[in-house]
Write a protein that holds these residues in place. Structure first.
Motif, PDB file in Angstrom:
ATOM      1  N   ASP A  23       0.828  -1.207   0.000  1.00  0.00           N
ATOM      2  CA  ASP A  23       0.000   0.000   0.000  1.00  0.00           C
ATOM      3  C   ASP A  23       0.863   1.257   0.000  1.00  0.00           C
ATOM      4  O   ASP A  23       0.513   2.263  -0.617  1.00  0.00           O
ATOM      5  N   LEU A  26       2.180   1.666  -3.578  1.00  0.00           N
ATOM      6  CA  LEU A  26       1.144   2.222  -4.455  1.00  0.00           C
ATOM      7  C   LEU A  26       0.982   3.716  -4.220  1.00  0.00           C
ATOM      8  O   LEU A  26       0.789   4.483  -5.169  1.00  0.00           O
ATOM      9  N   PHE A  27       1.063   4.129  -2.959  1.00  0.00           N
ATOM     10  CA  PHE A  27       0.934   5.552  -2.630  1.00  0.00           C
ATOM     11  C   PHE A  27       2.040   6.350  -3.317  1.00  0.00           C
ATOM     12  O   PHE A  27       1.768   7.345  -3.985  1.00  0.00           O
ATOM     13  N   SER A  30       1.765   6.249  -7.272  1.00  0.00           N
ATOM     14  CA  SER A  30       0.701   7.074  -7.847  1.00  0.00           C
ATOM     15  C   SER A  30       1.022   8.563  -7.736  1.00  0.00           C
ATOM     16  O   SER A  30       0.775   9.325  -8.679  1.00  0.00           O
ATOM     17  N   LYS A  55      -1.830  -0.572  -9.709  1.00  0.00           N
ATOM     18  CA  LYS A  55      -1.080   0.664  -9.953  1.00  0.00           C
ATOM     19  C   LYS A  55      -1.938   1.661 -10.739  1.00  0.00           C
ATOM     20  O   LYS A  55      -1.971   2.848 -10.427  1.00  0.00           O
ATOM     21  N   ASP A  57      -5.244   1.836 -10.890  1.00  0.00           N
ATOM     22  CA  ASP A  57      -6.328   2.332 -10.028  1.00  0.00           C
ATOM     23  C   ASP A  57      -5.828   3.393  -9.049  1.00  0.00           C
ATOM     24  O   ASP A  57      -6.488   4.408  -8.835  1.00  0.00           O
ATOM     25  N   ALA A  58      -4.650   3.156  -8.468  1.00  0.00           N
ATOM     26  CA  ALA A  58      -4.088   4.116  -7.509  1.00  0.00           C
ATOM     27  C   ALA A  58      -3.812   5.448  -8.191  1.00  0.00           C
ATOM     28  O   ALA A  58      -4.092   6.519  -7.632  1.00  0.00           O
ATOM     29  N   TRP A  59      -3.267   5.403  -9.393  1.00  0.00           N
ATOM     30  CA  TRP A  59      -2.970   6.630 -10.135  1.00  0.00           C
ATOM     31  C   TRP A  59      -4.266   7.298 -10.577  1.00  0.00           C
ATOM     32  O   TRP A  59      -4.424   8.521 -10.489  1.00  0.00           O
ATOM     33  N   GLU A  61      -7.097   7.372  -9.195  1.00  0.00           N
ATOM     34  CA  GLU A  61      -7.770   8.042  -8.073  1.00  0.00           C
ATOM     35  C   GLU A  61      -7.293   9.483  -7.893  1.00  0.00           C
ATOM     36  O   GLU A  61      -7.963  10.287  -7.264  1.00  0.00           O
TER      37      GLU A  61
END
Length: 87
Positions: A23, A26-27, A30, A55, A57-59, A61
């Motif tokens: 997590d 990913l933070f 992104s 990856k 989806d995180a970006w 957002e």
């Protein structure tokens, strides 16, 4: 937030003693992409590419987040990770 601070943080994160949790990765991924590329500009990966989808989806957002806000969040997180994992 200066470009130099962002560049230093992006170099520092490569030298953490321990790999951050998924997590956390990913933070930072992104925020890095949002700061360097801007809003996502690719299609979502296929259904069997679980890592690629996470990856993406995180970006995605962060759509609409300014470069400066993404850079600040990235640098703040890297500083937190440096304290947590060491460098």
């Amino acid at each position: 937030m200066s470009q130099a601070e962002f560049d230093k943080a992006s170099e520092d994160v490569k030298h953490l003693k321990t790999k951050p949790a998924d997590d956390e990765m990913l933070f930072i991924y992104s925020r890095y992409k949002q700061a360097t590329v801007g809003d996502i500009n690719t299609e979502r990966p296929g259904m069997l590419d679980f890592k690629g989808k996470a990856k993406w989806d995180a970006w995605n957002e962060l759509k609409g987040t300014s470069k400066e806000d993404a850079m600040k969040a990235y640098v703040d997180k890297v500083e937190e990770l440096k304290k947590k994992y060491g460098i």
